[in-house]
Design a protein around this motif. Structure first.
Motif, PDB file in Angstrom:
ATOM      1  N   ARG A  15       1.010  -1.202  -0.046  1.00 27.26           N
ATOM      2  CA  ARG A  15      -0.117  -0.057  -0.137  1.00 27.26           C
ATOM      3  C   ARG A  15       1.014   1.155   0.026  1.00 27.26           C
ATOM      4  O   ARG A  15       0.500   2.440  -0.366  1.00 27.26           O
ATOM      5  CB  ARG A  15      -0.871   0.298   1.213  1.00 27.26           C
ATOM      6  CG  ARG A  15      -1.948  -1.100   1.269  1.00 27.26           C
ATOM      7  CD  ARG A  15      -2.937  -1.099  -0.146  1.00 27.26           C
ATOM      8  NE  ARG A  15      -3.933   0.123   0.098  1.00 27.26           N
ATOM      9  CZ  ARG A  15      -5.248   0.251   0.666  1.00 27.26           C
ATOM     10  NH1 ARG A  15      -5.409  -0.952   1.032  1.00 27.26           N
ATOM     11  NH2 ARG A  15      -5.574   1.155   0.612  1.00 27.26           N
ATOM     12  N   GLN A  18       1.873   1.884  -3.911  1.00 24.42           N
ATOM     13  CA  GLN A  18       0.847   2.037  -4.675  1.00 24.42           C
ATOM     14  C   GLN A  18       0.485   3.417  -4.726  1.00 24.42           C
ATOM     15  O   GLN A  18       0.837   4.270  -4.034  1.00 24.42           O
ATOM     16  CB  GLN A  18      -0.744   1.382  -4.194  1.00 24.42           C
ATOM     17  CG  GLN A  18      -0.297  -0.356  -4.342  1.00 24.42           C
ATOM     18  CD  GLN A  18      -1.529  -1.099  -3.879  1.00 24.42           C
ATOM     19  OE1 GLN A  18      -2.111  -0.478  -2.936  1.00 24.42           O
ATOM     20  NE2 GLN A  18      -1.624  -2.366  -4.305  1.00 24.42           N
ATOM     21  N   ARG A  19      -0.348   3.953  -5.663  1.00 26.24           N
ATOM     22  CA  ARG A  19      -0.702   5.401  -6.185  1.00 26.24           C
ATOM     23  C   ARG A  19      -1.053   6.127  -5.014  1.00 26.24           C
ATOM     24  O   ARG A  19      -0.432   7.264  -4.644  1.00 26.24           O
ATOM     25  CB  ARG A  19      -1.719   5.413  -7.281  1.00 26.24           C
ATOM     26  CG  ARG A  19      -1.797   6.810  -7.867  1.00 26.24           C
ATOM     27  CD  ARG A  19      -2.652   6.977  -9.116  1.00 26.24           C
ATOM     28  NE  ARG A  19      -2.638   8.095  -9.528  1.00 26.24           N
ATOM     29  CZ  ARG A  19      -3.700   9.318  -9.001  1.00 26.24           C
ATOM     30  NH1 ARG A  19      -4.174   9.003  -7.879  1.00 26.24           N
ATOM     31  NH2 ARG A  19      -3.351  10.549  -9.614  1.00 26.24           N
ATOM     32  N   ASN A  20      -2.071   5.631  -4.278  1.00 28.30           N
ATOM     33  CA  ASN A  20      -2.565   6.526  -2.997  1.00 28.30           C
ATOM     34  C   ASN A  20      -1.500   6.372  -1.994  1.00 28.30           C
ATOM     35  O   ASN A  20      -1.301   7.587  -1.184  1.00 28.30           O
ATOM     36  CB  ASN A  20      -3.752   5.910  -2.508  1.00 28.30           C
ATOM     37  CG  ASN A  20      -4.982   6.129  -3.202  1.00 28.30           C
ATOM     38  OD1 ASN A  20      -5.185   7.153  -3.868  1.00 28.30           O
ATOM     39  ND2 ASN A  20      -6.009   5.405  -2.662  1.00 28.30           N
ATOM     40  N   THR A 107      -7.798   6.267   4.303  1.00 29.80           N
ATOM     41  CA  THR A 107      -7.288   5.590   2.969  1.00 29.80           C
ATOM     42  C   THR A 107      -6.591   4.176   2.822  1.00 29.80           C
ATOM     43  O   THR A 107      -7.070   3.561   2.168  1.00 29.80           O
ATOM     44  CB  THR A 107      -6.335   6.747   2.060  1.00 29.80           C
ATOM     45  OG1 THR A 107      -6.795   8.051   2.196  1.00 29.80           O
ATOM     46  CG2 THR A 107      -5.996   6.304   0.699  1.00 29.80           C
ATOM     47  N   GLU A 112      -9.257   1.548  -1.412  1.00 29.21           N
ATOM     48  CA  GLU A 112      -8.974   2.392  -2.563  1.00 29.21           C
ATOM     49  C   GLU A 112      -7.476   2.419  -2.485  1.00 29.21           C
ATOM     50  O   GLU A 112      -6.638   2.708  -1.651  1.00 29.21           O
ATOM     51  CB  GLU A 112      -9.658   3.885  -2.048  1.00 29.21           C
ATOM     52  CG  GLU A 112     -10.953   4.016  -1.805  1.00 29.21           C
ATOM     53  CD  GLU A 112     -11.673   3.795  -3.488  1.00 29.21           C
ATOM     54  OE1 GLU A 112     -11.323   4.061  -4.240  1.00 29.21           O
ATOM     55  OE2 GLU A 112     -13.025   3.539  -3.261  1.00 29.21           O
ATOM     56  N   THR A 113      -6.830   2.424  -3.814  1.00 29.79           N
ATOM     57  CA  THR A 113      -5.579   2.368  -4.099  1.00 29.79           C
ATOM     58  C   THR A 113      -4.988   3.321  -5.046  1.00 29.79           C
ATOM     59  O   THR A 113      -3.762   3.750  -5.346  1.00 29.79           O
ATOM     60  CB  THR A 113      -4.911   1.190  -4.416  1.00 29.79           C
ATOM     61  OG1 THR A 113      -5.740   0.518  -5.711  1.00 29.79           O
ATOM     62  CG2 THR A 113      -5.045  -0.110  -3.589  1.00 29.79           C
ATOM     63  N   GLU A 114      -6.051   3.646  -5.877  1.00 30.54           N
ATOM     64  CA  GLU A 114      -5.790   4.953  -7.110  1.00 30.54           C
ATOM     65  C   GLU A 114      -6.212   6.080  -6.758  1.00 30.54           C
ATOM     66  O   GLU A 114      -5.563   7.161  -7.380  1.00 30.54           O
ATOM     67  CB  GLU A 114      -6.313   4.305  -8.304  1.00 30.54           C
ATOM     68  CG  GLU A 114      -5.938   2.667  -8.666  1.00 30.54           C
ATOM     69  CD  GLU A 114      -4.729   2.799  -8.869  1.00 30.54           C
ATOM     70  OE1 GLU A 114      -3.897   3.639  -9.778  1.00 30.54           O
ATOM     71  OE2 GLU A 114      -3.789   1.815  -8.729  1.00 30.54           O
ATOM     72  N   THR A 115      -7.264   6.319  -5.807  1.00 34.00           N
ATOM     73  CA  THR A 115      -7.709   7.737  -5.703  1.00 34.00           C
ATOM     74  C   THR A 115      -8.270   7.944  -4.246  1.00 34.00           C
ATOM     75  O   THR A 115      -8.387   6.736  -3.841  1.00 34.00           O
ATOM     76  CB  THR A 115      -8.852   8.123  -6.576  1.00 34.00           C
ATOM     77  OG1 THR A 115     -10.075   7.429  -6.700  1.00 34.00           O
ATOM     78  CG2 THR A 115      -8.486   8.260  -8.066  1.00 34.00           C
TER      79      THR A 115
END
Length: 277
Positions: A15, A18-20, A107, A112-115
């Motif tokens: 996590r 990843q993006r977030n 988060t 949620e991992t992208e936004t």
């Protein structure tokens, strides 16, 4: 079932990158720079205040203690602010830091991992931040007092209140209910949580040690920037690991509660069938 430390660590690591997780790291970098500015400003303002106070001693009095202002090289990010303003800036940033951590927990607990959904930022953020801030102070005081008594009580309390911020951020509880909920959730898992916290601490220590090597270059600004960058990543990692451990234990607690409810319902139905005339 007990806490799976390896799963919490691997999930937390995933996590983090990843993006977030990376987005949160960027936010923590920005905050870290602001915090460094505030800290250096406070240090410089305190030194100036002490020097001004000392200079007011009568010349015929006993020798006054001397003080040395931090050099511009040592505090390259400091601002020329008076001491009360510097103190206010530090206090405001401490409050903002709690708000950022509340959003980070929401988060990293979620799928949620992208936004980052707007709800995580807007939902009761002021109340959650206030409760998180006060709850953190209460835990700090309790753990500090516990550490005075042969260390073990302090460690026990720290582990018992391991998920106070998660309970506040995710369940919107006040800090009193969050203290109680964290105590209950960690019951029976404190030894595993100690191992998890120890691993996270050692990783943070190693990363900090690597970052401190930059200090030998002799460029304070570079040292500050590298420290903030590495500190931001380890902060996100620590929050992520704690949050994924929280998810593990809450899911387990929910399963146990559902099982108990089903068993109770089955017992009631059997009793009614047995004794219904």
């Amino acid at each position: 079932m007990s806490l799976d430390i390896s799963d919490a660590l691997s999930d937390g690591l995933d996590r983090t990158f990843q993006r977030n997780g990376l987005l949160l790291a960027v936010v923590f970098v920005v905050f870290g720079i602001a915090d460094a500015v505030a800290g250096q400003t406070l240090a410089a303002a305190t030194a100036r205040f002490v020097e001004q106070t000392v200079s007011q001693f009568p010349s015929d009095a006993s020798p006054a203690p001397t003080t040395t202002l931090p050099s511009a090289e040592a505090t390259p990010l400091s601002l020329p602010l008076p001491l009360p303003v510097a103190l206010g800036l530090v206090a405001v940033l401490a409050f903002v830091a709690e708000a950022v951590r509340i959003v980070a927990v929401r988060t990293l607990v979620s799928d949620e991992t992208e936004t980052i959904p707007d709800e995580f930022v807007s939902r009761n953020l002021l109340s959650a931040t206030l409760n998180g801030f006060v709850g953190g102070l209460v835990v700090l005081i309790l753990v500090g007092v516990g550490l005075l008594f042969l260390v073990v009580p302090g460690v026990f309390l720290a582990l018992s209140f391991f998920f106070v911020r998660q309970e506040i951020a995710v369940e919107d509880k006040n800090f009193i209910d969050a203290l109680s909920a964290s105590w209950e959730l960690t019951s029976g898992h404190r030894l595993q949580l100690f191992g998890l916290a120890l691993v996270v601490f050692v990783i943070g220590l190693v990363v900090t040690g690597v970052g401190s090597l930059v200090g030998f270059v002799g460029i304070p600004l570079l040292t500050t920037v590298v420290t903030v960058l590495l500190g931001s990543v380890t902060t996100v990692f620590g929050v992520a690991v704690t949050s994924r451990a929280y998810v593990q234990l809450t899911e387990e607690a929910n399963v146990e509660a559902d099982t108990d409810a089903a068993d109770s319902l089955g017992a009631d139905e059997e009793s009614e069938w047995k004794y219904d005339p």
